[in-house]
Design an enzyme around this catalytic site. Sequence first.
Site, PDB file in Angstrom:
ATOM      1  N   ARG A  63      40.980 -67.948 -19.927  1.00  0.00           N
ATOM      2  CA  ARG A  63      42.309 -68.481 -19.617  1.00  0.00           C
ATOM      3  C   ARG A  63      43.392 -67.407 -19.642  1.00  0.00           C
ATOM      4  NH1 ARG A  63      39.725 -72.211 -22.697  1.00  0.00           N
ATOM      5  NH2 ARG A  63      40.919 -71.609 -24.522  1.00  0.00           N
ATOM      6  N   GLU A  70      38.691 -70.063 -34.565  1.00  0.00           N
ATOM      7  CA  GLU A  70      38.926 -71.149 -35.517  1.00  0.00           C
ATOM      8  C   GLU A  70      37.737 -72.096 -35.603  1.00  0.00           C
ATOM      9  OE1 GLU A  70      41.213 -72.122 -31.700  1.00  0.00           O
ATOM     10  OE2 GLU A  70      40.740 -70.371 -32.901  1.00  0.00           O
TER      11      GLU A  70
END
Length: 175
Positions: free
Chosen positions: A61, A98
Amino acid sequence: MTIEEQIKEAVRTIPDFPKPGISFKDITTLFLNPALCNEVLDELVKQTPEGTTAIVGVESRGFIFGFPLALRLGIPFIPLRKAGKLPGDTWVQSYDLEYGSAQIEMHKNALTSEDKVVVHDDLLATGGTAAAAVDLVKKAGAQIQGFSFILGLDILNGEKLLQEASRNITILARC
């Protein structure tokens, strides 16, 4: 409406993706609004430090706005890809996400010690991916000018991890 408000309105949140407990910020809904995408690029251009010689975009992205940003600035775009995706000699850097771990790589000849780089990605969460990008840029001997992100998840405090490399951190919308 501010650009931050417009981005927040355009981006959707997908609960429990890619695994339970993660609230994924999906920027693909932003692409449905070409005028807003142009405003995002205009703002990223404005906030890019003078003297920047390359934009480093993180797969995948980070490519979406990183490449057009480099085009608008008239400077090279350097893609950082997942390990095993670039042909030729590369440097590889491991990092934690994460929700797991990963590796990214960069062509060894992509940057020189003369380059002053902005690292671009769509989202700043823990800062692990951008920190790995810093390590790759430094392996090339280049300097970090700053960072640019469309979204920042303030609760994960990724900005703190990056401040050692540069305090010039652009985040267009904070969540």
